[in-house]
Motif scaffolding. Structure first.
Motif, PDB file in Angstrom:
ATOM      1  N   ARG A  95      37.287  45.418  46.154  1.00 51.82           N
ATOM      2  CA  ARG A  95      35.350  45.212  46.554  1.00 51.82           C
ATOM      3  C   ARG A  95      35.159  46.435  47.109  1.00 51.82           C
ATOM      4  N   ALA A  96      34.450  46.295  46.717  1.00 50.64           N
ATOM      5  CA  ALA A  96      33.078  47.377  46.869  1.00 50.64           C
ATOM      6  C   ALA A  96      32.060  47.326  47.748  1.00 50.64           C
ATOM      7  N   SER A  97      31.733  48.596  48.689  1.00 51.98           N
ATOM      8  CA  SER A  97      30.574  48.522  49.819  1.00 51.98           C
ATOM      9  C   SER A  97      29.960  49.611  49.993  1.00 51.98           C
ATOM     10  N   THR A  98      29.287  50.340  48.823  1.00 56.67           N
ATOM     11  CA  THR A  98      29.026  51.817  49.230  1.00 56.67           C
ATOM     12  C   THR A  98      27.670  51.893  48.464  1.00 56.67           C
ATOM     13  N   VAL A  99      26.756  53.103  48.864  1.00 56.38           N
ATOM     14  CA  VAL A  99      25.570  53.725  48.472  1.00 56.38           C
ATOM     15  C   VAL A  99      25.825  54.531  48.250  1.00 56.38           C
ATOM     16  N   ILE A 121      38.628  48.746  46.505  1.00 54.70           N
ATOM     17  CA  ILE A 121      39.438  48.579  47.725  1.00 54.70           C
ATOM     18  C   ILE A 121      39.781  47.247  46.914  1.00 54.70           C
ATOM     19  N   SER A 122      42.459  47.169  47.279  1.00 51.43           N
ATOM     20  CA  SER A 122      42.340  46.196  47.092  1.00 51.43           C
ATOM     21  C   SER A 122      43.044  46.114  48.218  1.00 51.43           C
ATOM     22  N   PRO A 123      43.421  44.299  48.918  1.00 51.40           N
ATOM     23  CA  PRO A 123      43.646  44.076  49.706  1.00 51.40           C
ATOM     24  C   PRO A 123      44.865  44.517  50.444  1.00 51.40           C
ATOM     25  N   ASP A 128      44.631  51.686  45.471  1.00 53.33           N
ATOM     26  CA  ASP A 128      42.696  51.272  44.440  1.00 53.33           C
ATOM     27  C   ASP A 128      41.730  52.059  43.943  1.00 53.33           C
ATOM     28  N   LEU A 129      41.128  51.741  43.121  1.00 51.05           N
ATOM     29  CA  LEU A 129      40.551  52.347  42.307  1.00 51.05           C
ATOM     30  C   LEU A 129      39.616  53.212  41.943  1.00 51.05           C
ATOM     31  N   LEU A 130      39.186  54.184  41.605  1.00 46.50           N
ATOM     32  CA  LEU A 130      38.159  54.897  41.462  1.00 46.50           C
ATOM     33  C   LEU A 130      37.483  54.590  40.522  1.00 46.50           C
ATOM     34  N   VAL A 131      36.015  54.247  40.475  1.00 47.19           N
ATOM     35  CA  VAL A 131      35.569  53.765  39.623  1.00 47.19           C
ATOM     36  C   VAL A 131      34.435  54.613  39.063  1.00 47.19           C
TER      37      VAL A 131
END
Length: 158
Positions: A95-99, A121-123, A128-131
């Motif tokens: 999941r992502a939550s970024t601005v 972010i993995s649970p 985690d993945l940096l996209v």
């Protein structure tokens, strides 16, 4: 003969009326500087996650909001809130939550390529993945923005 107080009130009344008419006229003939424009960029990509041992599907909608500033530049905000990833073998969700924010300087028209990144972010204990997104952003002569994702890559981060 009217008193000077009456004349002053009369002139103030007409001056305020003229100012109100001018402000209404200006609002009708030009867009306000504070008006924002909104663009959505669909995302649907599958990338190999060498560090995850599986392919990860990225999907969602990236929301781009931009606003012209008094100096003619454009400030934009990229919202990745609807972006997520799913490991196609394990089912792990990310999941992502970024601005993210950017600024484009006048004169326009112009176009740029910009690399932006976010962390998915993995649970659990998985990495985690940096996209990293390669955006192509175009501003036409009227200051209108279009954008697209030209490439997506990611790497694992602890």
């Amino acid at each position: 003969m009217p008193s000077s107080g009456t004349i002053t009130r009369f002139m103030l009344f007409w001056a305020l009326g003229a100012l109100a008419i001018a402000l209404v006229w200006l609002s009708l003939v030009s867009p306000p500087l504070w008006a924002a424009t909104s663009t959505t960029i669909p995302l649907d990509a599958i990338r190999s996650g060498d560090c995850t041992g599986e392919d990860v599907q990225l999907s969602g909608t990236i929301h781009l909001v931009s606003q012209t500033q008094p100096d003619g530049s454009i400030v934009g905000h990229i919202n990745y809130q609807n972006v997520s990833g799913v490991g196609l073998t394990s089912g792990t969700t990310y999941r992502a939550s970024t601005v993210d924010t950017f600024r484009l300087e006048a004169p326009f028209p112009s176009d740029i390529h910009s690399v932006r990144s976010l962390r998915l972010i993995s649970p659990g204990p998985e990495d985690d993945l940096l996209v990293m997104f390669l955006f192509h952003i175009t501003v036409n002569a009227n200051g209108e923005i279009t954008a697209e994702v030209e490439d997506v890559n990611f790497e694992c981060v602890g």
